[in-house]
Scaffold this motif. Structure first.
Motif, short mmCIF file in Angstrom:
data_model
loop_
_atom_site.label_atom_id
_atom_site.label_comp_id
_atom_site.label_asym_id
_atom_site.label_seq_id
_atom_site.Cartn_x
_atom_site.Cartn_y
_atom_site.Cartn_z
N GLN A 1 12.95 -0.13 15.14
CA GLN A 1 11.57 -0.10 14.65
C GLN A 1 10.64 -0.34 15.82
OE1 GLN A 1 11.14 -2.97 11.53
NE2 GLN A 1 11.95 -1.58 10.00
N GLU B 1 15.27 6.00 4.28
CA GLU B 1 15.09 4.57 4.06
C GLU B 1 13.79 4.33 3.30
OE1 GLU B 1 17.29 2.23 4.91
OE2 GLU B 1 18.61 3.79 5.72
N VAL B 2 13.71 3.19 2.65
CA VAL B 2 12.50 2.80 1.93
C VAL B 2 11.33 2.79 2.92
CG1 VAL B 2 11.35 0.90 0.73
CG2 VAL B 2 13.72 1.48 0.18
N GLY B 3 10.22 3.40 2.52
CA GLY B 3 9.02 3.46 3.35
C GLY B 3 8.87 4.73 4.15
N GLU B 4 9.93 5.53 4.27
CA GLU B 4 9.83 6.78 5.02
C GLU B 4 9.06 7.82 4.21
OE1 GLU B 4 13.08 8.43 7.46
OE2 GLU B 4 14.28 6.83 6.57
N TYR B 5 8.30 8.65 4.91
CA TYR B 5 7.56 9.73 4.27
C TYR B 5 8.47 10.94 4.12
CZ TYR B 5 3.32 7.05 4.61
OH TYR B 5 2.38 6.07 4.45
N ARG C 1 6.52 9.03 -0.47
CA ARG C 1 7.16 7.98 0.32
C ARG C 1 8.32 7.42 -0.49
NH1 ARG C 1 3.27 3.68 2.59
NH2 ARG C 1 2.83 3.48 0.39
N ALA D 1 10.54 4.95 -2.22
CA ALA D 1 10.25 3.64 -2.82
C ALA D 1 11.56 2.88 -3.04
CB ALA D 1 9.52 3.84 -4.15
N PRO D 2 11.48 1.57 -3.22
CA PRO D 2 12.70 0.80 -3.49
C PRO D 2 13.41 1.30 -4.76
CG PRO D 2 10.86 -0.67 -3.03
CD PRO D 2 10.29 0.71 -3.17
N GLN E 1 7.44 7.67 -4.29
CA GLN E 1 6.05 7.49 -4.72
C GLN E 1 5.34 8.80 -4.40
OE1 GLN E 1 4.03 4.38 -2.59
NE2 GLN E 1 2.06 4.89 -3.48
#
Length: 156
Positions: A12, A108-112, A125, A127-128, A152
């Motif tokens: 990251q 992964e969670v948060g990736e567009y 995006r 989401a969990p 999302q």
């Protein structure tokens, strides 16, 4: 002592608040961090100067002005506009040809990502995952690994 404005940690890119106070240092630190990513160093060394100029624009002008920098380095810019896309926005038709269907990629969670809804491509995006949604896990074996994602697709 020089404070670091950006560092690569656990895959990251972490950027400190100092980045906005010292944009030139931030650009150098970000470039160094990107060069630590496997497979990028050979590509980035070829375009170091234009890449750094584009990074500087992120701190100075935001997305406006990037097309001019790309043009000044004779880099093709297919979408010559100040458009910024976010979650829930429809992907412009001129970008559809750039989509890459890769069934072997994990997100992964948060990736567009781009999600297809009713024949339209929408910016989304990841989401969990919540197993309670339908009682089935995110990944399960069924003639090979099957991955399912909750995304999302709207700003709300």
């Amino acid at each position: 002592e020089k404070n670091t404005c950006a560092v690569l940690q656990s895959d990251q890119l972490l950027i400190s608040d100092d980045a906005f106070n010292f944009p030139d240092r931030a650009v150098s630190d970000m470039f160094a961090a990107f060069c630590q990513m496997p497979g990028l160093v050979c590509c980035l060394k070829l375009v170091e100067r234009p890449f750094k100029e584009v990074l500087k624009l992120a701190f100075n002008k935001g997305p406006t002005g990037i097309a001019d920098v790309l043009r000044s380095f004779q880099i093709d810019n297919e979408l010559d506009t100040d458009m910024c896309l976010g979650i829930g926005d429809r992907l412009p038709k001129e970008l559809h040809k750039n989509l890459n269907y890769a069934m072997n990629v994990a997100f992964e969670v948060g990736e567009y990502v781009i999600a297809e809804q009713s024949g339209e491509f929408t910016v989304a995006r990841v989401a969990p995952w919540n197993d309670e949604l339908d009682g089935k896990p995110r990944a399960h074996d069924q003639r090979g690994l099957m991955r399912r994602y909750r995304v999302q697709v709207s700003k709300n």
